[in-house]
Design an enzyme around this catalytic site. Structure first.
Site, PDB file in Angstrom:
ATOM      1  N   LYS A  81     -20.060  23.617  19.720  1.00 49.51           N
ATOM      2  CA  LYS A  81     -19.921  23.815  18.282  1.00 49.51           C
ATOM      3  C   LYS A  81     -20.065  22.464  17.577  1.00 49.51           C
ATOM      4  O   LYS A  81     -19.603  21.447  18.099  1.00 49.51           O
ATOM      5  CB  LYS A  81     -18.529  24.415  18.024  1.00 49.51           C
ATOM      6  CG  LYS A  81     -18.279  24.925  16.620  1.00 49.51           C
ATOM      7  CD  LYS A  81     -16.872  25.553  16.553  1.00 49.51           C
ATOM      8  CE  LYS A  81     -16.527  26.093  15.181  1.00 49.51           C
ATOM      9  NZ  LYS A  81     -15.187  26.737  15.169  1.00 49.51           N
ATOM     10  N   SER A 128     -15.265  31.342  13.125  1.00 51.81           N
ATOM     11  CA  SER A 128     -16.225  30.361  12.678  1.00 51.81           C
ATOM     12  C   SER A 128     -17.189  29.874  13.754  1.00 51.81           C
ATOM     13  O   SER A 128     -18.233  29.319  13.446  1.00 51.81           O
ATOM     14  CB  SER A 128     -15.484  29.152  12.110  1.00 51.81           C
ATOM     15  OG  SER A 128     -14.738  28.511  13.126  1.00 51.81           O
ATOM     16  N   SER A 163     -11.179  31.912  15.555  1.00 51.36           N
ATOM     17  CA  SER A 163     -12.576  31.477  15.512  1.00 51.36           C
ATOM     18  C   SER A 163     -13.317  31.464  16.842  1.00 51.36           C
ATOM     19  O   SER A 163     -14.525  31.252  16.875  1.00 51.36           O
ATOM     20  CB  SER A 163     -12.688  30.093  14.876  1.00 51.36           C
ATOM     21  OG  SER A 163     -12.547  30.184  13.477  1.00 51.36           O
TER      22      SER A 163
END
Lengths: 102, 479, 493
Positions: C79, C154, C178
């Site tokens: 990420k 997310s 997330s």
């Protein structure tokens, strides 16, 4: 009583140093009023005598020994500087402050 | 009738602790280096970086708190103080808000021959900000500023007094005594000129007899103890004038302008900032075991006031002498080391406060560089009559410069005392022959004339003759 | 079977047995990325050259007979909120669009030491604030199971790359769901570790007391292997825990018979999509057949958890994001004076959701509101921890749905932040309590989308979560391994 965030938007935006245009402010006021309405439900609970949780870890803090480690090379320190002058970070005047719009 | 006012002053002292590395990272704390070279992701506040406590900083903070009689808390917490300023790398300062490292405490100071206790509010630990350099002449008219983060993240101790101080002079005395104490603990080098000790003041006036506090003004940018005294005196006068004219004091922050010798309101900073303190999630609460605090307490050196009392009692010194020897920890250490081998303590102090301090100033050396035994050796040589007083003074200068033993110097330079008639008489005869006028004057009853003759012989002997012995010899010759 | 279709464990085995080289493995994934990425948009930054370089290096190390980690040579994506030295790290924000960290996050260092080639940095909601990856300042990532739908967030980009075969493994971060929510939306295993289990050093903070890094994987074994690399004490993170790390893969096959399992009533709510709840119950029945004791448990504070979370996380975020002021790095909007430079920089640099959270958080911490909002939320957090402590006296494991519905449509919730927040309703309370929690696929919805079941364990019981996930993987009805990405030309990939 519903929370009317409209009055707070300017003050909070200033505290947070966020320039918001008029439309953003209107939308923000409406959305934040709703969100805070939900968040405010925490006030329904009786928390008398309850300690707040700031950390879920209950261990004491660790201390490191007072030893120096190499710092970053200067070019790495400054590599992301948006405005630099020589080996400094440069910023605009810190005193010529405009009045905050009310 | 003119209203009388009491002055109420509270001080906030910031102290850079003498650690090798910064409070939360391993960057060096060395002062005066090229800009931005003591920086890493942590002290630059780069995204993703995290703080870790420096053990030494905690130890030093605890020892200062203990020296100030402040109650060290077994549990204290670190909080974020949120505000925006370019010298603040993270948009918040890691500080302590409602659970400080230590609460209360006091410092006793001597004020007009009396002891005064200045009470403290708290002692807490926080991180230093970076340094801003302003283009233009001052902070007030610069078009841009430059930021150096070398200083950012150095361990900073904040000491907050209660509003217990009543004049600029008292504030200054407090700071001087505080500085002495802090130097004893070794926690900081307390250099105001380098910013490792800084002081802000809150000052307000109130009518004599009133207990409510008046509106206060915060004064910053005072770069010496003298500046603190002057700035506060200035504020007292300024506020007095406003109040006497039925005016109102505005709560504000002022800068002391060293050039103009006046306080100038600082625009632009929010009047009452909303710092939105909350517990620092990246640091767990600081828990200090009782044993940790006890250990720091045991490691604490004897403090200036205790030492002053002991010096008076144990060595029979007077107040002035004791103060001199305790104002400076190393000078006191020097005295004690010397006093181990020499028991005429008062005489020792006289040598230290007179000739030794003078020679140190002259040579630019510090007392740590002088071996205490050498001074004892010198005084003993003099007391035993091996050298004369003038020679002793000369030797002291030499000894301070070279670090050589007085014994050695006497031998090397042939400075031993000249005594005995066989050595002195030829010199005496010569002086008498060369100064018939003085001899005549003496015979007419002018006692002073003999002193003149003694001086001449002393000069011939290079100061190595003993003036008393000479005086007898000369008087015997010409009476 | 193509290389990119294999699990990380299989790839590692093939590599160790010298049946494939790391370069071959990386090439296979790079080819796959080239094919499907244009239709999914999961990466912010691609690093093919770097991946090949690492692969080449690890091939050489293998040739020289060095003993290597089982995941050596197995590529990974991370990420874009984990700092990578010399490689742009954006947090999907304009304000960090050109930020090049001068240091590696602790987890990145760990991956490098093992020799896992990095394929790229994945898309996310800006500063990890969001549940759909629509809050990325750059573009929206699409769910490979249905490109009209969100991948969750997310960590949506990380979920998509694994789900679509663009990487066998990925790292995400979980503040309030997330990792688990996108894992559920994309049919993957996603673990949020115990708070303090994985170092946060170098993870760009959203809400520091909640953020944790964790793995996305196709199987429990793959997740366990990756956790072995990233878990453990880090002296650079003061909130990192000294607890020793078990060998997660080693315990995977242990018996799960006598488990006491609590079904969280609030997380199998009748307001949820009934198929989602039915899928949870199906998995529970598998465990029951195997000898687990099953009962219901109520966590009545769940409703308040949302409120507490949406005060605590924004409060911390408002402070964490104070550093983006245009002075040392990031976007700078200019200005004649410092105040206007700060406000314009931040006004231009942050997107709408980030601004909303900064505003809420600033408000909750500000004078006059602190006690009623932030402090009260912290006290509710204590009550929530207590709720879990009581529940774990009775149960070894708590289960429920990971999300109330399968993936929703792109744009469906963007106008209503509160509806968006509610999609994390099942993931918030355990995050507030700092507990480990894992989403395991529980089947396909009749609309063809994956659904997830969430398992929550006491602190440090990641091993148990992997063990149960592994067991369910073997016993449940087989699921399609992954979506057949529908390309616009009509062909199936």
């Amino acid at each position: 009583m519903a929370i009317d965030f409209a009055e707070e938007v300017d003050h909070v935006a200033h505290l947070a140093r966020l320039t918001l245009d008029w439309e953003e402010k209107v939308r923000m006021a409406e959305q934040l009023s709703k969100i805070l309405e939900t968040a405010r439900r925490v006030q329904e609970l009786d928390t008398t005598g309850i300690e707040p949780t700031a950390h879920v870890i209950t261990l004491p803090a660790v201390l490191r020994e007072d030893l120096t480690r190499p710092s970053l090379p200067l070019n790495r320190v400054l590599q992301n500087a948006p405005t630099r002058q020589k080996d400094f970070f440069r910023v605009p005047s810190i005193t010529a402050v405009k009045q905050v719009e009310e | 009738m003119k209203m009388k006012y009491d002055t109420v002053i509270g001080l906030e002292i910031h102290l850079e602790l003498q650690t090798h590395s910064k409070l939360f990272c391993g960057c060096s704390t060395t002062f005066g280096q090229e800009p931005n070279i003591n920086c890493c992701p942590i002290c630059l506040g780069l995204p993703g970086s995290l703080p870790v406590f420096n053990r030494r900083a905690i130890e030093l903070a605890v020892s200062v708190a203990l020296a100030l009689n402040s109650a060290v808390q077994q549990k204290s917490r670190f909080d974020r103080k949120n505000y925006f300023y370019p010298d603040l790398p993270k948009g918040y300062q890691i500080s302590q808000y409602d659970q400080p490292l230590a609460r209360g405490g006091y410092l006793e100071i001597e004020f007009d021959e009396e002891s005064r206790r200045i009470n403290l509010e708290r002692v807490h630990l926080e991180e230093e900000a970076g340094k801003l350099m302003h283009a233009g002449d001052s902070i007030f008219d610069s078009s841009y500023s430059l930021v150096d983060y070398n200083r950012a993240g150095i361990a900073l101790l904040e000491i907050v007094t209660k509003p217990d101080i009543h004049s600029g002079r008292e504030a200054r005395l407090f700071l001087e005594d505080l500085r002495t104490l802090l130097l004893y603990t070794g926690a900081s080098d307390c250099k105001m000129e380098e910013g490792s000790l800084r002081c802000d003041a809150n000052i307000s006036l109130r009518p004599v007899g009133s207990t409510a506090l008046g509106t206060r003004v915060e004064v910053k940018n005072m770069n010496s103890f003298r500046a603190v005294e002057m700035a506060l005196n200035y504020e007292v006068k300024r506020q007095e004038e406003i109040l006497s004219a039925d005016g109102h004091i505005i709560q504000e922050t002022c800068h002391w302008d060293e050039e103009k010798k006046e306080t100038i309101p600082l625009r632009g900073k929010e009047g009452s900032s909303d710092y939105r303190y909350f517990p620092e999630p990246d640091l767990l609460p600081l828990t200090l075991e009782a044993s940790f605090i006890e250990k720091q307490s045991a490691l604490l050196p004897e403090l200036p006031r205790q030492r002053r009392v002991r010096f008076k009692e144990h060595y029979g010194l007077n107040g002035k002498e004791a103060t001199l020897l305790t104002e400076n920890r190393t000078l006191g250490d020097f005295f004690e080391a010397a006093a181990n081998d020499y028991s005429d303590y008062r005489n020792l102090v006289k040598w230290i406060q007179g000739d030794l301090l003078y020679q140190l100033r002259e040579s630019g050396k510090s007392v740590e560089q002088i071996e205490p035994g050498l001074l004892v050796e010198l005084i003993t040589l003099l007391n035993n009559g091996n050298i004369t007083r003038p020679v002793a003074k000369e030797l002291l200068a030499e000894m301070v410069l070279s670090g050589k033993s007085p014994h050695k110097l006497v031998q090397e330079k042939g400075l031993g005392r000249i005594s005995g008639q066989e050595k002195l008489l030829p010199l005496v005869d010569r002086v008498i022959a060369e100064n018939p006028e003085a001899v005549e004057n003496y015979r007419r009853g002018k006692e002073k004339a003999s002193a003149f003759l003694v001086g001449r012989v002393m000069a011939l002997s290079g100061g190595r003759a003993d003036p008393e012995e000479l005086s007898k010899l000369i008087k015997g010759k010409i009476s | 079977m193509k290389l990119y279709e294999k699990t990380a464990a299989d790839l590692g085995r093939l590599f160790q047995k010298k049946e494939v080289s790391a370069v071959e493995v990386v090439r296979s994934f790079l080819d796959r990325i080239e094919k499907v990425e244009p239709y999914l948009k999961a990466f912010i930054t691609h690093t093919p050259a770097m991946a090949l370089e690492t692969a080449n290096e690890i091939d050489n190390r293998r040739m020289s007979g060095e003993e290597l980690h089982p995941l050596a040579g197995v590529p990974i994506a991370i990420k874009d909120n984990m700092c990578t030295e010399g490689l742009r790290t954006t947090c999907a924000s304009r304000i960090l669009e050109n930020f090049i960290p001068p240091y590696d996050a602790a987890v990145v260092g760990a991956l490098k030491r093992v020799g896992m080639p990095l394929l790229g940095k994945t898309n996310m909601d800006e500063f990890a604030m969001g549940s759909s990856t629509e809050n990325s300042a750059f573009f929206t990532t699409r769910n490979p199971w249905d490109r009209e739908r969100v991948p969750g967030g997310s960590s949506g980009g990380s979920a998509v790359v694994v789900s679509a075969g663009m990487a066998p493994l990925a790292l995400g971060s979980d503040t309030g769901g997330s990792i688990r929510q996108p894992a559920s939306f994309c049919g993957l295993i996603g673990l949020r570790p115990t708070y303090g289990r994985v170092s946060r050093y170098g993870l760009i903070a959203f809400a520091s007391s909640l953020d944790q890094i964790g793995p996305f994987s196709l199987t429990a074994l793959d997740g366990a292997l990756l956790m072995n690399i990233i878990a453990g004490y880090d002296p650079l993170d003061s909130t990192s825990l000294p607890e020793s790390v078990p060998d997660y893969p080693l315990g995977l096959e242990e018996d799960v018979k006598k488990l006491r399992i609590g079904i969280i009533r609030q997380n199998v709510s009748k307001d949820f999509d009934p198929e989602v709840t039915a899928a949870v119950m199906k998995l529970v029945s598998i465990l029951e057949e195997n000898g687990a004791e099953i009962d219901e448990v109520s966590l009545p504070l769940t409703d308040y958890g949302l409120g507490a979370y949406y005060l605590i996380a924004p409060a911390e975020a408002s402070s964490n994001l104070g550093r983006y002021d245009g002075v040392r790095y990031g976007h700078n909007a200019g200005g004649d004076d410092i105040e206007s430079m700060f406000s314009r920089t931040r006004g231009e640099g942050f997107g709408p959701e980030v601004k909303r959270r900064i505003m809420i958080g600033t408000y909750a911490l500000s004078a006059g509101y602190f006690d009623a909002f932030y402090l009260q939320a912290m006290k509710v957090r204590t009550l929530i921890r207590r709720d879990y402590a009581i529940a774990f006296n009775r149960f070894d494991l708590l289960v429920g749905a990971t999300t109330p519905t399968p993936a929703f449509k792109i744009g469906e919730k963007t106008d209503d932040p509160l509806q968006m927040y509610l999609s994390d309703i099942c993931n918030i309370t355990d995050a507030l309590a700092g507990l480990p929690s894992l989403s395991v696929p529980s089947g396909l919805h009749s609309n063809g989308l994956p659904m997830g079941t969430q398992l929550t364990a006491p602190a440090f019981q990641e091993g148990l979560l992997f063990k149960v996930a592994n067991f369910l993987e073997q016993k449940r009805d087989p699921l399609p391994r992954w979506p057949r990405v529908e390309l616009p030309e009509g062909g199936l990939q």
